[in-house]
Design an enzyme around this catalytic site. Structure first.
Site, mmCIF file in Angstrom:
data_model
loop_
_atom_site.group_PDB
_atom_site.id
_atom_site.type_symbol
_atom_site.label_atom_id
_atom_site.label_comp_id
_atom_site.label_asym_id
_atom_site.label_seq_id
_atom_site.Cartn_x
_atom_site.Cartn_y
_atom_site.Cartn_z
ATOM 1 N N SER A 121 0.746 -1.138 -0.031
ATOM 2 C CA SER A 121 -0.050 0.093 -0.094
ATOM 3 C C SER A 121 0.907 1.182 -0.016
ATOM 4 C CB SER A 121 -0.979 0.076 1.156
ATOM 5 O OG SER A 121 -1.680 -1.254 1.478
ATOM 6 N N HIS A 142 -2.266 -3.136 -6.537
ATOM 7 C CA HIS A 142 -2.795 -2.684 -5.243
ATOM 8 C C HIS A 142 -4.401 -3.022 -5.218
ATOM 9 C CE1 HIS A 142 -3.856 0.232 -1.927
ATOM 10 N NE2 HIS A 142 -3.422 -0.625 -1.261
ATOM 11 N N GLU A 154 -4.993 -0.412 -8.272
ATOM 12 C CA GLU A 154 -3.994 0.580 -8.738
ATOM 13 C C GLU A 154 -2.776 -0.332 -9.338
ATOM 14 O OE1 GLU A 154 -4.762 4.278 -5.744
ATOM 15 O OE2 GLU A 154 -3.431 2.576 -5.009
ATOM 16 N N ASN A 192 -4.645 5.694 -1.070
ATOM 17 C CA ASN A 192 -4.314 5.668 0.135
ATOM 18 C C ASN A 192 -3.659 6.918 0.647
ATOM 19 O OD1 ASN A 192 -5.113 3.200 0.881
ATOM 20 N ND2 ASN A 192 -3.073 2.040 0.767
HETATM 21 N N1 NAD Z 1 -5.432 -4.555 5.146
HETATM 22 C C1 NAD Z 1 -5.971 -3.699 4.196
HETATM 23 O O1 NAD Z 1 -6.962 -3.182 3.925
HETATM 24 C C2 NAD Z 1 -4.829 -3.546 2.720
HETATM 25 C C3 NAD Z 1 -5.282 -3.161 1.591
HETATM 26 C C4 NAD Z 1 -4.480 -2.788 0.519
HETATM 27 C C5 NAD Z 1 -3.459 -3.580 0.462
HETATM 28 N N2 NAD Z 1 -2.969 -4.058 1.614
HETATM 29 C C6 NAD Z 1 -1.474 -4.337 1.574
HETATM 30 O O2 NAD Z 1 -1.705 -5.936 1.668
HETATM 31 C C7 NAD Z 1 -0.317 -6.463 2.247
HETATM 32 C C8 NAD Z 1 -0.872 -7.448 3.293
HETATM 33 O O3 NAD Z 1 -1.661 -6.944 4.085
HETATM 34 P P1 NAD Z 1 -2.955 -7.670 5.282
HETATM 35 O O4 NAD Z 1 -3.669 -6.642 5.770
HETATM 36 O O5 NAD Z 1 -3.427 -8.501 4.306
HETATM 37 O O6 NAD Z 1 -1.718 -8.315 6.205
HETATM 38 P P2 NAD Z 1 -2.502 -9.428 7.156
HETATM 39 O O7 NAD Z 1 -1.424 -9.294 8.258
HETATM 40 O O8 NAD Z 1 -3.726 -9.623 7.383
HETATM 41 O O9 NAD Z 1 -1.754 -10.858 6.303
HETATM 42 C C9 NAD Z 1 -0.419 -10.925 6.095
HETATM 43 C C10 NAD Z 1 -0.427 -12.573 5.903
HETATM 44 O O10 NAD Z 1 1.147 -12.915 5.444
HETATM 45 C C11 NAD Z 1 1.382 -13.969 5.822
HETATM 46 N N3 NAD Z 1 3.090 -14.151 5.845
HETATM 47 C C12 NAD Z 1 4.004 -13.549 6.491
HETATM 48 N N4 NAD Z 1 5.043 -13.811 6.265
HETATM 49 C C13 NAD Z 1 4.924 -14.673 5.117
HETATM 50 C C14 NAD Z 1 5.655 -15.432 4.268
HETATM 51 N N5 NAD Z 1 7.129 -15.471 4.498
HETATM 52 N N6 NAD Z 1 5.347 -16.265 3.388
HETATM 53 C C15 NAD Z 1 4.047 -16.450 3.154
HETATM 54 N N7 NAD Z 1 3.105 -15.680 3.919
HETATM 55 C C16 NAD Z 1 3.594 -15.085 4.989
HETATM 56 C C17 NAD Z 1 0.865 -14.132 7.396
HETATM 57 O O11 NAD Z 1 0.757 -15.362 7.801
HETATM 58 C C18 NAD Z 1 -0.462 -13.520 7.112
HETATM 59 O O12 NAD Z 1 -1.393 -14.123 7.127
HETATM 60 C C19 NAD Z 1 0.356 -5.233 2.820
HETATM 61 O O13 NAD Z 1 1.222 -4.845 1.931
HETATM 62 C C20 NAD Z 1 -0.629 -4.363 2.849
HETATM 63 O O14 NAD Z 1 -0.004 -2.847 2.915
HETATM 64 C C21 NAD Z 1 -3.696 -4.054 2.758
#
Ligand code: NAD
Length: 595
Positions: A121, A142, A154, A192
């Site tokens: 993000s 994104h 995005e 964002n």
């Molecule tokens: N939460 C949101 O609203 C949102 C929206 C758009 C983008 N994002 C982006 O998406 C990405 C993930 O965010 P999220 O909120 O889903 O996080 P999250 O913490 O909910 O999930 C992350 C997942 O990654 C897994 N993980 C960690 N290390 C790993 C590895 N080495 N190999 C495989 N899996 C692994 C974890 O076990 C976890 O299930 C981030 O870059 C975030 O900025 C988040």
């Protein structure tokens, strides 16, 4: 011919990854879904199952299609399983080192022609790309939360990304039923960059006890018709993710203090209060991963207003003859109050009387009111041209328009005329309520009532409590708003109250983004409507509100806070100077003359 993607990988099945798997599998693409451990894999699988079961229960997905969707997903632990895929989308936590490590590993494991995408993000896609030996095949993809619902993606193109790679992922987005907006690699991209300053500001208002969590969220839902309030949205995003995004935006985005994460966010993350995913964040949920809010120690008690010492109000005075005053006279009359309308003279009284009658007639025509109720409402209203008619009302609402000092002079007169115990409300939003209150000898009885424009359509009233307003006065204001069928939110006495304080800086930021040439007005409007579910994009809204109104609000916020990031965007100033004020003048950010 765009490249065909038949098998893709998703790394990390948390809040976003599980949703992204669903998007691909729903659209007939085979997915290798990868997690770091068996327990994490089981959680990801459960998230996907919950989401698709919900879609079936709501009639949005047939059972057979759900089963076919699941049969397309191959759940695996470890990246090695990704050697067969055409594209990988990474969705692991927002840490640059972790993402770089994963991309270096993906580079080793995947076929040479595989495209690698990050769902980051806020991190630099370029920094992630150069951890591989194929930076020209790395893009940002994104998705928005929840990924199966939000239409926007995005597509982030770095200076190294190959043009055909961008074309291929854009075509893929279209196949997934998404709208792609392709942009350069800048902190927070479009949505964002505009959203997170607002979310962080909302947290600091809550942290300063300026407004309760329920009132804050209600203000933005009702006042701006947003799908969720900011604190509920942070719980959905995940507070750890939000914290990391803000931190990165602060570092990458010119150290704008508005992006420095509010201290409360850090404390909550440290305490394990991560939002929905951990079962508790700003709100408490019935279990981890659930969207169902359950009461907790912060939930306001549902006590009747008189338990808080609300005073009885039966007679209300409304001062003014403009649009707001007209609306208020009708509103109070319909709600059963005896109303005294006070204007500047007999002619104005005839004008407002006619306007109130017309609007009630219109309601009858639309079927919202029957004729007898209209007649009863009109019979409750008396028309007056002098303030002394307000000697025995219980509440006075001032809705005059005028130059500097008008409100103070008026309130000083009311102080002399009104009986003791009368509540005095100002609808003025251009100066602190305490300045009006101190013009009287009874500041404890004075509060602000801010009807968000257009008052007739927006079911929200901000009740502004000054440092001198009594608890009874606030309780009475809440009770009166409830009797009018409006939701009251109580807030402190600061510029912009809640809604404008959060709305206008976001609009100003959108103008700055346009001014910087990062995206077009259409691209920015799309990002907010399709990515965040906003009812209108910032430029459509600015043209509707009026650029002069937005500029005045932004100037007031800047004057009060002296926050450099709140200085009005020069482009906004220039358009106002040029007379391009929005729909009202036929031209604002867009030309409305031909529409
Ligand atoms: N939460 C949101 O609203 C949102 C929206 C758009 C983008 N994002 C982006 O998406 C990405 C993930 O965010 P999220 O909120 O889903 O996080 P999250 O913490 O909910 O999930 C992350 C997942 O990654 C897994 N993980 C960690 N290390 C790993 C590895 N080495 N190999 C495989 N899996 C692994 C974890 O076990 C976890 O299930 C981030 O870059 C975030 O900025 C988040």
């Amino acid at each position: 011919m765009a490249r065909e993607f038949t098998r893709v990988g998703v790394v990390g099945l948390g809040t976003m990854g599980a949703g992204i798997v669903e998007v691909f599998a729903r659209n007939g693409v085979d997915v290798v879904a990868v997690e770091i451990s068996e327990p994490a894999l089981a959680r990801g699988r459960a998230t996907l199952a919950r989401s698709t079961d919900r879609a079936v229960a709501r009639g949005k997905l047939a059972e057979a299609d759900r089963d076919a969707l699941h049969s397309r997903v191959d759940f695996q632990v470890g990246l090695d399983a990704l050697h067969t895929v055409d594209l990988v989308v990474e969705a692991v936590p927002e840490h640059l080192d972790l993402k770089r490590r994963i991309f270096a590993e993906l580079d080793r494991v995947c076929r040479p022609d595989t495209i690698l995408a990050t769902n980051t993000s806020s991190l630099s896609v370029t920094d992630v790309a150069v951890a591989t030996n194929r930076p020209q095949q790395v893009v940002g993809l994104h998705f928005f939360n929840p990924a199966p619902v939000m239409k926007l993606v995005e597509v982030v193109r770095t200076v190294i990304t190959a043009a055909e790679v961008v074309d291929d992922v854009e075509a893929l987005c279209a196949r997934l039923g998404k709208v792609a907006v392709t942009i350069g690699d800048r902190a927070g991209f479009i949505a964002n960059a505009l959203l997170f300053g607002y979310l962080n500001h909302a947290v600091s208002l809550f942290e300063a006890r300026y407004v309760t969590r329920e009132d804050l969220d209600a203000a933005m839902r009702l006042g701006c018709r947003l799908p969720m309030g900011p604190l509920a949205l942070l719980d959905l995003i995940g507070l750890d993710t939000a914290y990391e995004i803000l931190n990165t935006m602060y570092r990458r985005g010119g150290r704008d203090r508005r992006h420095a994460p509010a201290p409360l966010l850090r404390q909550m993350v440290t305490a394990g209060l991560l939002g929905r995913k951990s079962g508790r964040g700003f709100y408490t949920y019935d279990k981890p991963g659930s969207s169902k809010v359950v009461p907790d120690e912060w939930t306001p008690a549902a006590t009747p207003a008189d338990a808080d010492g609300a005073r009885e109000v039966t007679r209300v005075g409304v001062i003014g003859a403009g649009t707001l005053a007209t609306g208020l006279v009708g509103l109070f009359g319909r709600a059963g109050y005896q109303v005294v309308s006070v204007t500047g003279g007999a002619e104005e009284s005839i004008g407002i009387g006619g306007a109130v009658r017309d609007s009630l007639d219109e309601e009858v025509r639309r079927g919202g009111l029957d004729g007898a109720d209209r007649d009863a409402a009109l019979a409750r209203i008396t028309w007056a041209a002098t303030l002394d008619q307000l000697a025995d009302v219980d509440l006075v609402v001032e809705a005059v328009t005028g130059g500097p000092g008008v409100e103070q002079t008026l309130f000083a007169s009311l102080d002399e005329i009104c009986k003791p115990g009368v509540l005095l409300a100002t609808t003025c939003s251009s100066l602190p309520v305490i300045e009006v209150a101190m013009a009287t000898g009874r500041p404890a009885d004075v509060f602000g009532l801010h009807f968000v424009d257009p008052a007739a359509a927006v079911p929200l009233v901000e009740v502004v409590r000054t440092v001198r307003t009594s608890a009874e006065a606030t309780a009475t204001a809440r009770a009166v708003c409830a009797a009018l069928g409006r939701t009251a939110v109580v807030c402190g006495d600061r510029a912009g109250f809640v809604v404008d304080a959060l709305l206008f800086p976001y609009l100003n930021d959108a103008v700055r983004m346009l001014e910087a040439g990062y995206a077009t007005a259409d691209g920015i409007d799309h990002a907010m409507t399709l990515g965040c579910g906003y009812p209108t994009g910032p430029f459509a809204l600015l043209d509707a509100i009026g650029l002069d109104v937005a500029l005045a609000a932004q100037r007031a916020l800047y004057r009060e806070s002296r926050e450099p990031g709140l200085a009005p965007a020069p482009l906004l100033e220039h358009l106002v100077t040029a007379g391009y004020l929005g729909r009202g003048t036929g031209r604002g950010f867009r030309d409305h003359t031909g529409r």
